[in-house]
Write an enzyme that holds these catalytic residues in place. Sequence first.
Site, PDB file in Angstrom:
ATOM      1  N   CYS A  10     -27.306 -30.186  -6.859  1.00  0.00           N
ATOM      2  CA  CYS A  10     -26.204 -29.789  -5.964  1.00  0.00           C
ATOM      3  C   CYS A  10     -26.174 -28.275  -5.809  1.00  0.00           C
ATOM      4  CB  CYS A  10     -24.870 -30.315  -6.480  1.00  0.00           C
ATOM      5  SG  CYS A  10     -24.627 -32.075  -6.133  1.00  0.00           S
ATOM      6  N   ASP A  33     -41.382 -29.466  -6.828  1.00  0.00           N
ATOM      7  CA  ASP A  33     -40.914 -29.504  -8.215  1.00  0.00           C
ATOM      8  C   ASP A  33     -41.299 -28.196  -8.908  1.00  0.00           C
ATOM      9  OD1 ASP A  33     -40.154 -32.093 -10.300  1.00  0.00           O
ATOM     10  OD2 ASP A  33     -40.887 -30.207 -11.184  1.00  0.00           O
ATOM     11  N   HIS A  49     -24.102 -36.278  -3.615  1.00  0.00           N
ATOM     12  CA  HIS A  49     -24.363 -36.394  -5.059  1.00  0.00           C
ATOM     13  C   HIS A  49     -24.243 -37.850  -5.501  1.00  0.00           C
ATOM     14  CE1 HIS A  49     -24.565 -35.259  -9.311  1.00  0.00           C
ATOM     15  NE2 HIS A  49     -23.619 -36.172  -9.494  1.00  0.00           N
ATOM     16  N   ASN A  90     -36.844 -42.075 -11.498  1.00  0.00           N
ATOM     17  CA  ASN A  90     -36.401 -42.304 -12.869  1.00  0.00           C
ATOM     18  C   ASN A  90     -34.919 -42.636 -12.865  1.00  0.00           C
ATOM     19  OD1 ASN A  90     -38.866 -41.827 -14.265  1.00  0.00           O
ATOM     20  ND2 ASN A  90     -38.605 -39.631 -13.931  1.00  0.00           N
ATOM     21  N   GLY A  96     -36.538 -41.046 -19.071  1.00  0.00           N
ATOM     22  CA  GLY A  96     -36.746 -39.603 -19.192  1.00  0.00           C
ATOM     23  C   GLY A  96     -36.049 -38.816 -18.102  1.00  0.00           C
ATOM     24  N   HIS A 101     -29.051 -36.550 -10.514  1.00  0.00           N
ATOM     25  CA  HIS A 101     -28.796 -36.565  -9.070  1.00  0.00           C
ATOM     26  C   HIS A 101     -29.996 -37.318  -8.502  1.00  0.00           C
ATOM     27  CE1 HIS A 101     -27.449 -34.263  -5.220  1.00  0.00           C
ATOM     28  NE2 HIS A 101     -28.465 -35.060  -4.864  1.00  0.00           N
ATOM     29  N   HIS A 103     -33.175 -38.748  -7.153  1.00  0.00           N
ATOM     30  CA  HIS A 103     -34.305 -38.046  -6.534  1.00  0.00           C
ATOM     31  C   HIS A 103     -35.543 -38.921  -6.567  1.00  0.00           C
ATOM     32  CE1 HIS A 103     -33.977 -36.857 -10.777  1.00  0.00           C
ATOM     33  NE2 HIS A 103     -35.299 -36.815 -10.805  1.00  0.00           N
ATOM     34  N   HIS A 105     -39.576 -38.685  -6.656  1.00  0.00           N
ATOM     35  CA  HIS A 105     -40.740 -37.829  -6.869  1.00  0.00           C
ATOM     36  C   HIS A 105     -41.862 -38.317  -5.953  1.00  0.00           C
ATOM     37  CE1 HIS A 105     -39.523 -36.181 -10.970  1.00  0.00           C
ATOM     38  NE2 HIS A 105     -38.778 -37.262 -10.932  1.00  0.00           N
TER      39      HIS A 105
END
Length: 117
Positions: A10, A33, A49, A90, A96, A101, A103, A105
Amino acid sequence: MSDSHNCIFCKILDGEIPSNKVYEDDRVLAFHDIAPNAPVHVLVIPKEHIPSLNFVDESNNVLIAHIVALIPKLARGLGVSESGYRVVINCGEDSGMAVEHLHFHILGGRHLPQKLG
Ligand code: AMP
Ligand code: ZN
């Protein structure tokens, strides 16, 4: 528990923390990243969020479909469309997950290990 005030992503969305932006529209932001696990490692986040996948339900269908349809376009732009890529979400401690928030990958640019768990 996760709250948007202490959320790194955020803060990135608010411009408080810089990011290396790949794409932005009214609903999502994609950025590289900070600690990449592969030559291509981009995160796609909703501007809303949402703490994790556990907080997604049918009310988020349009947003989630938007992100999933966006990912192959980003992959093309990142040059991994043909070579292949992996999309990872994840969720929770055992995964892990470090940033609470939601996401996605996008990982690619090298042969990724087959082992997922
Ligand atoms: P996860 O483990 O699924 O929660 O992934 C969180 C990801 O966010 C990790 O891959 C981190 O390297 C990445 N990350 C954390 N802080 C930042 C930041 N300020 N800018 C870009 N990526 C970040
Ligand atoms: Zn957040």
